[in-house]
Design a protein around this motif. Structure first.
Motif, short mmCIF file in Angstrom:
data_model
loop_
_atom_site.label_atom_id
_atom_site.label_comp_id
_atom_site.label_asym_id
_atom_site.label_seq_id
_atom_site.Cartn_x
_atom_site.Cartn_y
_atom_site.Cartn_z
N UNK A 89 0.83 -1.20 0.00
CA UNK A 89 0.00 0.00 0.00
C UNK A 89 0.86 1.25 0.00
N UNK A 90 0.25 2.40 -0.25
CA UNK A 90 0.99 3.66 -0.36
C UNK A 90 0.57 4.70 0.67
N UNK A 91 -0.27 4.33 1.62
CA UNK A 91 -0.80 5.31 2.57
C UNK A 91 0.30 5.98 3.39
N UNK A 92 1.21 5.17 3.93
CA UNK A 92 2.27 5.71 4.78
C UNK A 92 3.21 6.60 3.96
N UNK A 93 3.51 6.17 2.75
CA UNK A 93 4.42 6.96 1.90
C UNK A 93 3.77 8.30 1.53
N UNK A 94 2.50 8.28 1.19
CA UNK A 94 1.81 9.52 0.84
C UNK A 94 1.73 10.46 2.03
N UNK A 95 1.53 9.90 3.22
CA UNK A 95 1.50 10.74 4.41
C UNK A 95 2.84 11.40 4.65
N UNK A 96 3.92 10.65 4.44
CA UNK A 96 5.26 11.21 4.63
C UNK A 96 5.53 12.33 3.63
N UNK A 97 5.09 12.16 2.37
CA UNK A 97 5.32 13.19 1.36
C UNK A 97 4.51 14.45 1.64
N UNK A 98 3.31 14.29 2.20
CA UNK A 98 2.52 15.47 2.54
C UNK A 98 3.16 16.25 3.68
N UNK A 99 4.01 15.59 4.47
CA UNK A 99 4.72 16.27 5.56
C UNK A 99 6.06 16.84 5.12
N UNK A 100 6.37 16.73 3.82
CA UNK A 100 7.56 17.37 3.29
C UNK A 100 8.72 16.45 3.00
N UNK A 101 8.55 15.14 3.14
CA UNK A 101 9.65 14.22 2.86
C UNK A 101 9.89 14.13 1.36
N UNK A 102 11.17 14.09 0.99
CA UNK A 102 11.53 13.96 -0.42
C UNK A 102 11.36 12.50 -0.87
#
Length: 263
Positions: free
Chosen positions: A158-171
């Motif tokens: 799944x991509x939920x955790x990755x999308x959450x990290x990107x919304x917080x500014x992670x590259x």
């Protein structure tokens, strides 16, 4: 009726396990035979054939070659397979499905045809009877397995955790290294272990590439069986089975195959 079906199912599963493992049990018994030829049951018991295997220079050299090649192939399968699997699962680009099918093509082609084609390409390039040639030939078989396993694991994460990290500014690179890769690690371990086993046991492609001064353990066993049959063959079979079983158990105990596929 339910009780009868449960008993019948257990009996069926037991029969299947016996069918699969009975030949292995017979090989194990023969490996301890004191006879100078294959016979079951043996007329006596001895460990001399285990000593004969360990003292055979050809088998020990083949074991060393197989181990070196298998480790290199497993590492390259992960290095090449991980980016490919990530691109095929997470990225959208034209021809993705065609590439996915082409990657799996070596698993569909007959091994003899594949080996002949590799030989025709490797001979002009001077790769026959060389470590690079054997590594590349084995990669043709192991890389599709590695990519397929990593694809399955990535699809189930799944991509939920990755999308959450990107919304917080992670590259993107941070997301992959700190979130995706740790979660993918069970699949990485499983695909590496399977690539290791496949490379170590590969014989058809190896027969086309090896030479008189460079051969793997399966090829050495094949050539030995072509000339004679004695309990040393059973000993070698037992050792190969134990090696594969040990790798599978290590993966199962460390990460578990269910977790390896993201389930």
């Amino acid at each position: 009726m339910t009780k009868f079906l449960g008993w019948a199912a257990r009996a069926y599963v037991t029969a299947i396990f016996c069918l699969v493992f009975l030949p292995m049990a017979i090989i194990l018994v023969i490996s301890f035979s004191a006879d100078s030829y294959l016979s079951f049951p043996p007329s006596g018991w001895s460990l001399k054939w285990y000593g004969a295997v360990l003292g055979n220079a050809t088998f020990m050299e083949g074991l060393r070659n197989s181990a070196i090649i298998a480790v290199i192939v497993a590492g390259l399968s992960l290095v090449l397979g991980l980016p490919a699997a990530y691109a095929l699962v997470r990225l959208e680009f034209p021809g993705r499905q065609i590439i996915r099918n082409l990657i799996l093509a070596p698993l569909i082609l007959p091994a003899m045809m594949l080996g002949l084609g590799i030989l025709m390409v490797f001979t002009p390039a001077g790769l026959v009877a060389t470590y690079p040639g054997l590594v590349l030939a084995h990669l043709v078989m192991t890389l599709p397995f590695a990519i397929r396993i990593l694809q399955t694991t990535l699809s189930n994460l799944g991509t939920d955790v990755e999308e959450a990290a990107m919304t917080l500014g992670a590259r993107p690179l941070q997301v992959f290294m700190q979130i995706t890769l740790p979660r993918l690690m069970p699949g990485v371990i499983a695909s590496g272990a399977i690539a290791l086993i496949l490379s170590f046991d590969e014989i058809v492609l190896s027969l086309f590439i090896v030479g008189p001064r460079l051969q793997t353990l399966p090829v050495a066993i094949f050539r030995y069986v072509d000339e004679r049959t004695d309990p040393m063959v059973a000993v070698l079979a037992v050792l190969l089975i134990l090696l594969s079983l040990a790798i599978v158990l290590i993966v199962e105990r460390s990460v578990g195959f269910a977790k390896a596929f993201g389930r």
